[in-house]
Design a protein around this motif. Structure first.
Motif, mmCIF file in Angstrom:
data_model
loop_
_atom_site.group_PDB
_atom_site.id
_atom_site.type_symbol
_atom_site.label_atom_id
_atom_site.label_comp_id
_atom_site.label_asym_id
_atom_site.label_seq_id
_atom_site.Cartn_x
_atom_site.Cartn_y
_atom_site.Cartn_z
ATOM 1 N N LEU A 162 4.628 -10.839 -1.957
ATOM 2 C CA LEU A 162 3.890 -9.497 -1.751
ATOM 3 C C LEU A 162 5.148 -8.573 -1.909
ATOM 4 O O LEU A 162 4.970 -7.538 -2.732
ATOM 5 C CB LEU A 162 3.358 -9.285 -0.703
ATOM 6 N N ALA A 163 6.043 -8.854 -1.264
ATOM 7 C CA ALA A 163 7.321 -7.996 -1.299
ATOM 8 C C ALA A 163 7.941 -7.900 -2.724
ATOM 9 O O ALA A 163 8.231 -6.847 -3.110
ATOM 10 C CB ALA A 163 8.379 -8.320 -0.101
ATOM 11 N N ALA A 164 8.150 -9.045 -3.192
ATOM 12 C CA ALA A 164 8.795 -9.156 -4.245
ATOM 13 C C ALA A 164 7.961 -8.627 -5.598
ATOM 14 O O ALA A 164 8.407 -8.195 -6.548
ATOM 15 C CB ALA A 164 9.269 -10.437 -4.571
ATOM 16 N N GLY A 165 6.697 -8.660 -5.414
ATOM 17 C CA GLY A 165 5.723 -8.485 -6.600
ATOM 18 C C GLY A 165 5.551 -9.719 -7.600
ATOM 19 O O GLY A 165 4.846 -9.305 -8.578
ATOM 20 N N ILE A 211 -4.891 -2.047 -3.981
ATOM 21 C CA ILE A 211 -3.634 -3.278 -4.214
ATOM 22 C C ILE A 211 -3.014 -2.721 -5.562
ATOM 23 O O ILE A 211 -1.824 -2.990 -5.686
ATOM 24 C CB ILE A 211 -4.449 -4.540 -4.042
ATOM 25 N N ALA A 212 -3.935 -2.917 -6.677
ATOM 26 C CA ALA A 212 -3.275 -2.762 -7.913
ATOM 27 C C ALA A 212 -2.457 -1.551 -7.932
ATOM 28 O O ALA A 212 -1.231 -1.358 -8.851
ATOM 29 C CB ALA A 212 -4.444 -2.369 -9.061
ATOM 30 N N SER A 213 -2.751 -0.260 -7.327
ATOM 31 C CA SER A 213 -1.826 0.754 -7.279
ATOM 32 C C SER A 213 -0.340 0.548 -6.764
ATOM 33 O O SER A 213 0.621 1.125 -7.084
ATOM 34 C CB SER A 213 -2.466 2.035 -6.528
ATOM 35 N N GLY A 214 -0.394 -0.533 -5.871
ATOM 36 C CA GLY A 214 0.993 -1.085 -5.336
ATOM 37 C C GLY A 214 1.824 -1.986 -6.129
ATOM 38 O O GLY A 214 2.793 -2.666 -5.706
ATOM 39 N N GLY A 215 1.021 -2.101 -7.593
ATOM 40 C CA GLY A 215 1.885 -3.102 -8.626
ATOM 41 C C GLY A 215 1.428 -4.407 -8.575
ATOM 42 O O GLY A 215 1.907 -5.196 -9.560
ATOM 43 N N LEU A 216 0.547 -4.940 -7.826
ATOM 44 C CA LEU A 216 0.125 -6.162 -7.766
ATOM 45 C C LEU A 216 -1.098 -6.317 -8.728
ATOM 46 O O LEU A 216 -1.921 -5.313 -8.921
ATOM 47 C CB LEU A 216 -0.146 -6.797 -6.527
ATOM 48 N N LYS A 217 -1.555 -7.526 -9.171
ATOM 49 C CA LYS A 217 -2.807 -7.716 -10.011
ATOM 50 C C LYS A 217 -3.650 -8.403 -8.778
ATOM 51 O O LYS A 217 -3.391 -8.976 -7.668
ATOM 52 C CB LYS A 217 -2.542 -8.881 -10.843
ATOM 53 N N THR A 218 -5.137 -8.287 -8.993
ATOM 54 C CA THR A 218 -5.907 -8.572 -8.174
ATOM 55 C C THR A 218 -7.329 -9.494 -9.203
ATOM 56 O O THR A 218 -7.347 -9.119 -10.551
ATOM 57 C CB THR A 218 -7.016 -7.445 -7.618
ATOM 58 N N ILE A 219 -7.831 -10.527 -8.593
ATOM 59 C CA ILE A 219 -8.883 -10.951 -9.119
ATOM 60 C C ILE A 219 -10.010 -11.134 -8.185
ATOM 61 O O ILE A 219 -9.698 -11.633 -6.988
ATOM 62 C CB ILE A 219 -8.462 -12.609 -9.736
ATOM 63 N N ASP A 220 -11.173 -10.792 -8.568
ATOM 64 C CA ASP A 220 -12.413 -10.893 -7.658
ATOM 65 C C ASP A 220 -12.905 -12.496 -7.891
ATOM 66 O O ASP A 220 -13.416 -12.709 -8.984
ATOM 67 C CB ASP A 220 -13.478 -9.858 -8.215
ATOM 68 N N ALA A 221 -12.510 -13.014 -6.766
ATOM 69 C CA ALA A 221 -12.917 -14.465 -7.016
ATOM 70 C C ALA A 221 -14.296 -14.968 -6.772
ATOM 71 O O ALA A 221 -14.841 -16.079 -6.776
ATOM 72 C CB ALA A 221 -11.914 -15.342 -6.092
ATOM 73 N N PHE A 270 0.982 -1.148 0.013
ATOM 74 C CA PHE A 270 -0.117 0.177 0.246
ATOM 75 C C PHE A 270 0.865 1.327 0.037
ATOM 76 O O PHE A 270 0.549 2.299 -0.721
ATOM 77 C CB PHE A 270 -1.002 -0.112 1.090
ATOM 78 N N ALA A 271 1.896 1.272 0.623
ATOM 79 C CA ALA A 271 2.923 2.352 0.771
ATOM 80 C C ALA A 271 3.303 2.582 -0.629
ATOM 81 O O ALA A 271 3.490 3.782 -1.020
ATOM 82 C CB ALA A 271 4.089 2.246 1.830
ATOM 83 N N LYS A 272 3.562 1.591 -1.486
ATOM 84 C CA LYS A 272 4.017 1.851 -2.875
ATOM 85 C C LYS A 272 3.040 2.276 -3.519
ATOM 86 O O LYS A 272 3.472 3.096 -4.666
ATOM 87 C CB LYS A 272 4.413 0.298 -3.481
#
Lengths: 191, 191
Positions: A117-120, A146-156, A20-22
């Motif tokens: 999470l740390a590595a992305g 979450i996406a703004s922190g560089g990760l993908k998300t999926i609504d499961a 989130f900080a990212k």
């Protein structure tokens, strides 16, 4: 930008704070010594073991009303390491939702090891956070952060899918504990 | 080389046949018209929907005694698409093991879409087949045959872990059906 409080300063709490900080969000990280500190965030991540959730609900339940509450737990029975401690057709998220009926519960982060999470990344895959919950707006807001922190998300899916996310998290933990995979590996999601 | 019989000629049966053929094994592919044909294999893959297993057990149960029987099913409730039709704390594999007490049951192939078996990859990851079962030698023999076909395998544990493999398979199917992932994607395993 979202205001996010994370209760729990272990490796998961820290890794989630980093995501989130990212993304440029305001992050409040609350440890065990911060029981008297008021919660700032509109999104509150319970980054503690499942067994510690009850006392947080007792201490802070009222202040969580109306907020997006994120359950990251894998309620593994650590005595047998062979099952979960929640009802087989339910989930930790469903139990927490019952205890916090005024909160907007979302399951997330239970299928992603702290290292990913740390590595992305999970090996060659971008780390994907799987979400489940019945409040579509809450999931959407969390997914955006979450996406703004560089990760993908999926609504499961709805809250009922937390059962499957916890089965996946449990399986992944047993594989890592059994040294079949590493704690920086696991299930990568290929869209 | 192993002698492998596959009951079911759908996309999963064909893809699994392809993996074993690539490994140089003798593959017998049995369709619905082959009810009178004797089973050749020492490893028998039930590549049919869960609902069709009962009739195979009735027709061929005796001839499966002593053999490695591979359950690939995801016992999804296709009416609700929201749960499984087996006990929540159990699995299709456990039910089949009860019906075939003389067979050596292994769960496998239920977390790998047909397309990923044929391609040998899930996105950038080599396709990994997760196995569960209580017969270590049966798992090992099956794993060897799969590995010779170019895929990776992981022994995910005893028969109890079939619950988690089926939760993972169910989750993956719901994600693909909901167009969150494609039928050639899904969960890649990073060791």
């Amino acid at each position: 930008m979202a205001r996010i409080s994370i209760i729990g300063t272990g490796n998961m709490g820290q890794a989630i704070a980093g995501v989130f900080a990212k993304g440029g969000h305001t992050v409040q990280l609350l440890g065990q010594g911060d029981a008297a500190t008021a919660i700032d965030g509109d999104i509150v991540v319970l980054a503690v073991p499942y067994g510690a959730v009850t006392s947080i609900v007792e201490q802070r339940g009222e202040s969580l009303a109306g907020k997006i509450v994120v359950d990251i737990t894998n309620p593994v029975n650590f005595e047998t390491f062979d099952s979960l401690v929640v009802p087989a057709d339910g989930s930790a998220t469903a139990e927490i939702a019952k205890a916090l009926p005024q909160s907007r519960l979302v399951k997330a982060f239970n299928t992603t090891f702290a290292g990913t999470l740390a590595a992305g990344t999970v090996g060659p895959n971008t780390t994907t956070v799987l979400l489940a919950g019945d409040d579509a707006d809450a999931k959407s807001e969390l997914a955006g952060a979450i996406a703004s922190g560089g990760l993908k998300t999926i609504d499961a899916g709805g809250l009922a899918r937390a059962r499957e996310l916890e089965a996946l998290g449990f399986l992944q933990i047993t594989l890592a504990a059994g040294e079949k995979i590493s704690w920086t590996g696991g299930f990568g999601v290929v869209a």
